[in-house]
Design an enzyme around this catalytic site. Sequence first.
Site, PDB file in Angstrom:
ATOM      1  N   LEU A  40      -7.148   0.145 -14.535  1.00  0.00           N
ATOM      2  CA  LEU A  40      -7.839   1.612 -14.692  1.00  0.00           C
ATOM      3  C   LEU A  40      -7.109   2.815 -14.345  1.00  0.00           C
ATOM      4  O   LEU A  40      -6.844   3.878 -14.876  1.00  0.00           O
ATOM      5  CB  LEU A  40      -9.471   1.630 -14.701  1.00  0.00           C
ATOM      6  CG  LEU A  40      -9.986   0.326 -15.348  1.00  0.00           C
ATOM      7  CD1 LEU A  40     -11.701   0.443 -15.120  1.00  0.00           C
ATOM      8  CD2 LEU A  40     -10.003   0.806 -16.927  1.00  0.00           C
TER       9      LEU A  40
ATOM     10  N   GLY B 122      11.481 -13.501   7.332  1.00  0.00           N
ATOM     11  CA  GLY B 122      10.898 -14.280   8.189  1.00  0.00           C
ATOM     12  C   GLY B 122      10.317 -15.703   7.533  1.00  0.00           C
ATOM     13  O   GLY B 122       9.892 -15.739   6.363  1.00  0.00           O
TER      14      GLY B 122
ATOM     15  N   CYS C 108       0.732  -1.307  -0.148  1.00  0.00           N
ATOM     16  CA  CYS C 108       0.062   0.108  -0.086  1.00  0.00           C
ATOM     17  C   CYS C 108       0.600   1.329   0.073  1.00  0.00           C
ATOM     18  O   CYS C 108       0.762   1.999  -0.821  1.00  0.00           O
ATOM     19  CB  CYS C 108      -0.829   0.081   1.449  1.00  0.00           C
ATOM     20  SG  CYS C 108      -1.801   1.450   1.416  1.00  0.00           S
TER      21      CYS C 108
ATOM     22  N   HIS D 193     -25.191  22.911   2.469  1.00  0.00           N
ATOM     23  CA  HIS D 193     -25.649  23.509   1.163  1.00  0.00           C
ATOM     24  C   HIS D 193     -24.602  24.399   0.885  1.00  0.00           C
ATOM     25  O   HIS D 193     -24.084  25.414   1.954  1.00  0.00           O
ATOM     26  CB  HIS D 193     -26.849  23.795   0.997  1.00  0.00           C
ATOM     27  CG  HIS D 193     -27.040  24.665  -0.481  1.00  0.00           C
ATOM     28  ND1 HIS D 193     -27.183  24.024  -1.623  1.00  0.00           N
ATOM     29  CD2 HIS D 193     -27.129  26.015  -0.574  1.00  0.00           C
ATOM     30  CE1 HIS D 193     -27.360  24.936  -2.424  1.00  0.00           C
ATOM     31  NE2 HIS D 193     -27.413  26.127  -1.961  1.00  0.00           N
TER      32      HIS D 193
ATOM     33  N   ILE E  78      -9.759  -2.199 -10.969  1.00  0.00           N
ATOM     34  CA  ILE E  78      -9.504  -0.941 -10.691  1.00  0.00           C
ATOM     35  C   ILE E  78      -7.922  -0.497 -11.070  1.00  0.00           C
ATOM     36  O   ILE E  78      -7.637   0.602 -11.348  1.00  0.00           O
ATOM     37  CB  ILE E  78      -9.967  -0.954  -9.297  1.00  0.00           C
ATOM     38  CG1 ILE E  78     -11.361  -0.920  -9.073  1.00  0.00           C
ATOM     39  CG2 ILE E  78      -9.299   0.380  -8.547  1.00  0.00           C
ATOM     40  CD1 ILE E  78     -11.921  -1.061  -7.624  1.00  0.00           C
TER      41      ILE E  78
HETATM   42  C1  LIG Z   1      -0.976  -0.320  -7.437  1.00  0.00           C
HETATM   43  C2  LIG Z   1      -2.093  -0.550  -6.314  1.00  0.00           C
HETATM   44  C3  LIG Z   1      -2.831   0.402  -5.829  1.00  0.00           C
HETATM   45  C4  LIG Z   1      -3.810  -0.014  -4.732  1.00  0.00           C
HETATM   46  N1  LIG Z   1      -4.411   0.917  -4.327  1.00  0.00           N
HETATM   47  C5  LIG Z   1      -5.375   0.691  -3.257  1.00  0.00           C
HETATM   48  C6  LIG Z   1      -6.169   1.674  -2.831  1.00  0.00           C
HETATM   49  O1  LIG Z   1      -6.351   2.715  -3.385  1.00  0.00           O
HETATM   50  N2  LIG Z   1      -7.187   1.412  -1.643  1.00  0.00           N
HETATM   51  C7  LIG Z   1      -6.798   0.094  -1.119  1.00  0.00           C
HETATM   52  O2  LIG Z   1      -7.452   0.008  -0.020  1.00  0.00           O
HETATM   53  N3  LIG Z   1      -6.031  -0.756  -1.504  1.00  0.00           N
HETATM   54  C8  LIG Z   1      -5.138  -0.736  -2.621  1.00  0.00           C
HETATM   55  N4  LIG Z   1      -4.312  -1.753  -3.117  1.00  0.00           N
HETATM   56  C9  LIG Z   1      -4.390  -2.816  -2.155  1.00  0.00           C
HETATM   57  C10 LIG Z   1      -3.529  -2.764  -0.916  1.00  0.00           C
HETATM   58  O3  LIG Z   1      -2.119  -2.203  -1.245  1.00  0.00           O
HETATM   59  C11 LIG Z   1      -3.353  -4.095   0.013  1.00  0.00           C
HETATM   60  O4  LIG Z   1      -4.675  -4.698   0.015  1.00  0.00           O
HETATM   61  C12 LIG Z   1      -2.558  -3.917   0.950  1.00  0.00           C
HETATM   62  O5  LIG Z   1      -1.546  -3.435   0.954  1.00  0.00           O
HETATM   63  C13 LIG Z   1      -2.320  -5.187   1.652  1.00  0.00           C
HETATM   64  O6  LIG Z   1      -1.982  -5.210   2.669  1.00  0.00           O
HETATM   65  P1  LIG Z   1      -1.332  -6.406   3.504  1.00  0.00           P
HETATM   66  O7  LIG Z   1      -0.551  -5.963   4.760  1.00  0.00           O
HETATM   67  O8  LIG Z   1      -2.098  -7.661   3.516  1.00  0.00           O
HETATM   68  O9  LIG Z   1      -0.217  -6.718   2.469  1.00  0.00           O
HETATM   69  P2  LIG Z   1       0.970  -5.933   1.605  1.00  0.00           P
HETATM   70  O10 LIG Z   1       0.949  -4.683   1.979  1.00  0.00           O
HETATM   71  O11 LIG Z   1       1.453  -6.625   0.669  1.00  0.00           O
HETATM   72  O12 LIG Z   1       2.242  -6.319   2.856  1.00  0.00           O
HETATM   73  C14 LIG Z   1       2.757  -7.270   3.287  1.00  0.00           C
HETATM   74  C15 LIG Z   1       4.304  -7.133   3.634  1.00  0.00           C
HETATM   75  O13 LIG Z   1       4.809  -8.416   3.772  1.00  0.00           O
HETATM   76  C16 LIG Z   1       6.190  -8.423   3.761  1.00  0.00           C
HETATM   77  N5  LIG Z   1       6.643  -9.758   3.547  1.00  0.00           N
HETATM   78  C17 LIG Z   1       6.101 -10.795   2.837  1.00  0.00           C
HETATM   79  N6  LIG Z   1       6.662 -12.095   3.253  1.00  0.00           N
HETATM   80  C18 LIG Z   1       7.694 -11.721   4.349  1.00  0.00           C
HETATM   81  C19 LIG Z   1       8.406 -12.486   4.995  1.00  0.00           C
HETATM   82  N7  LIG Z   1       8.713 -13.907   4.719  1.00  0.00           N
HETATM   83  N8  LIG Z   1       9.214 -11.751   5.864  1.00  0.00           N
HETATM   84  C20 LIG Z   1       9.018 -10.481   6.227  1.00  0.00           C
HETATM   85  N9  LIG Z   1       8.192  -9.792   5.384  1.00  0.00           N
HETATM   86  C21 LIG Z   1       7.484 -10.507   4.425  1.00  0.00           C
HETATM   87  C22 LIG Z   1       6.192  -7.927   2.213  1.00  0.00           C
HETATM   88  O14 LIG Z   1       7.495  -7.311   1.758  1.00  0.00           O
HETATM   89  C23 LIG Z   1       5.132  -6.658   2.436  1.00  0.00           C
HETATM   90  O15 LIG Z   1       5.880  -5.450   2.798  1.00  0.00           O
HETATM   91  C24 LIG Z   1      -3.474  -1.492  -4.005  1.00  0.00           C
HETATM   92  C25 LIG Z   1      -2.410  -2.129  -4.518  1.00  0.00           C
HETATM   93  C26 LIG Z   1      -1.785  -1.843  -5.714  1.00  0.00           C
HETATM   94  C27 LIG Z   1      -0.800  -2.993  -6.132  1.00  0.00           C
END
Ligand SMILES: Cc1cc2nc3c(=O)[nH]c(=O)nc-3n(C[C@H](O)[C@H](O)[C@H](O)COP(=O)(O)OP(=O)(O)OC[C@H]3O[C@@H](n4cnc5c(N)ncnc54)[C@H](O)[C@@H]3O)c2cc1C
Length: 509
Positions: free
Chosen positions: A228, A155, A82, A488, A225
């Site tokens: 686009l 990890g 994110c 308004h 999304i």
């Molecule tokens: C271009 C784009 C635009 C987006 N726009 C939006 C938006 O406008 N609004 C919205 O709500 N969502 C948006 N999203 C989706 C949003 O980014 C994700 O839903 C969100 O980041 C999920 O969070 P998360 O913590 O589950 O995973 P992630 O953000 O993917 O975080 C997981 C983290 O775990 C780390 N990791 C993985 N494996 C290991 C390991 N073994 N050891 C240590 N670290 C590890 C990774 O490096 C990563 O930093 C977008 C995604 C993209 C690609």
Amino acid sequence: MFRAVASRAVPRAARPVTQSTFCAPNIYFQGRLRRGYASEAEEKDLVIIGGGVAGYVAAIKAGQSGLKVACIEKRGALGGTCLNVGCIPSKSLLNNSHLYHQILHDTKNRGIEVGDVKLNLAAMMKAKDTSVSGLTKGIEFLFKKNNVEYIKGTGAFKDEHTVAVNLIEGGGETTVRGKNILIATGSEATPFPGLTIDEKKVITSTGAIALQEVPKKMTVIGGGIIGLEMASVWSRLGSEVTVVEYLGQIGGPGMDKDVAKQAQKLLQKQGMKFKLNTKVVSGDADGEGVKVTVEAAKGGKEETLDADVCLVAIGRRPYTNGLGLENIGLEVDERGRLIIDQEYRTKIPHIRAIGDVTFGPMLAHKAEEESVAVIEYITKGYGHVNYGAIPSVMYTHPEVAWVGQNEQELTAANVKYNVGQFPFSANSRAKTNLDTEGFVKMISDAETDRILGIHIIGPNAGEMIAEGVLALEYGASSEDVARTSHAHPTLSEAFKEAAMATYDKAVHY
Ligand SMILES: Cc1cc2nc3c(=O)[nH]c(=O)nc-3n(C[C@H](O)[C@H](O)[C@H](O)COP(=O)(O)OP(=O)(O)OC[C@H]3O[C@@H](n4cnc5c(N)ncnc54)[C@H](O)[C@@H]3O)c2cc1C
């Protein structure tokens, strides 16, 4: 609706894990110390793998709840997809490319005459990077404030309570033990078979937020999304963009069909081309550009699209590579998702998973809700996320936002409903702002008038949808909203008028 979680329930622990049940001394662990890394000295109440939205919010909440918590992140920066390559950088580029496009095409009739307008892409990218680094550093500060130990490294499970960490800084490995472990390793872009991603010519969204020049032509595979939003950025900056989408509508199946139609019309007006009901048969990036061969989804004559850059935006898949799930016998489902119950437990009850790596929409705010809930489950034994009221937003111009169910879903479920719609062309503030495209559409239950879904295409739809989420959370009827005073002149009066149109009649249309 949160479909998949409930069906895979594993037995609940006999009693909730509370702070008082933590912290039994672990003699086994003492003998395993190898390096002098701080994490090895003590067993944590909670070890979090992944410092994205899911992981870092959970870490902060855990710290606030008095748990001893460590968060392992391999990226070298907190905030995950994110903050680093997703929501934040894409919105920076969307905002600034919109401004650029508006200055080029939409100032004269506002009484603003500008001279020579130039794009400085490097500076635009720098502005994006400044926003990203400010925010990621902010999380480091919050970690310190809330006593979260931040371990920079990758990890992997050694056993059910031990995570080995391959450290980024200084190299080497340490281990950290946790009474509870939270998997928050997120997702990655799904590759397209036959097209090798190099993030220069064949790119995912990660490459799309970092291009160093504006491609003359861009093919986007996938009209969801992310596709686009990126298509909007590059089209506004001057690229000739063609979006290829397998389905018959853009925006994915969650977007209401009327909204999707209108969004397509408006994006076409801005210069984007669309090929719907079309599948990509093959791709070839060996030459100078990228050739993508497409045909009708149902089969038919092939056509080749030439472009300088091809963006693959066909979705994202859960990321568990190198996590050592096999060492603890944890499995993923057919889509790579970690299987959990309603309390986010895997089949090993003290190991839980939230965010993109498991079920539900891949959205940052969904991950954030789960982070709070999972810490409440761990510390109090109860938590709550309403999966029926998670909003979706597409940050194009105009924006598209929705919450709840759309017409096609309700029709398929045989639900009787009323619809009210109000166009921004009849809203005084939109008219004042010369920004009148789009509408608010409200759907309520035909019998009870309870709101079932709200679908907006229009200026600031992403902000306006918050009112819809609140209405859904509180089980409001369209009449409840219609009888609520709205300031308004504001765009939100269109929201009120759509509610009036749902249970009775709009005034201004
Ligand atoms: C271009 C784009 C635009 C987006 N726009 C939006 C938006 O406008 N609004 C919205 O709500 N969502 C948006 N999203 C989706 C949003 O980014 C994700 O839903 C969100 O980041 C999920 O969070 P998360 O913590 O589950 O995973 P992630 O953000 O993917 O975080 C997981 C983290 O775990 C780390 N990791 C993985 N494996 C290991 C390991 N073994 N050891 C240590 N670290 C590890 C990774 O490096 C990563 O930093 C977008 C995604 C993209 C690609």
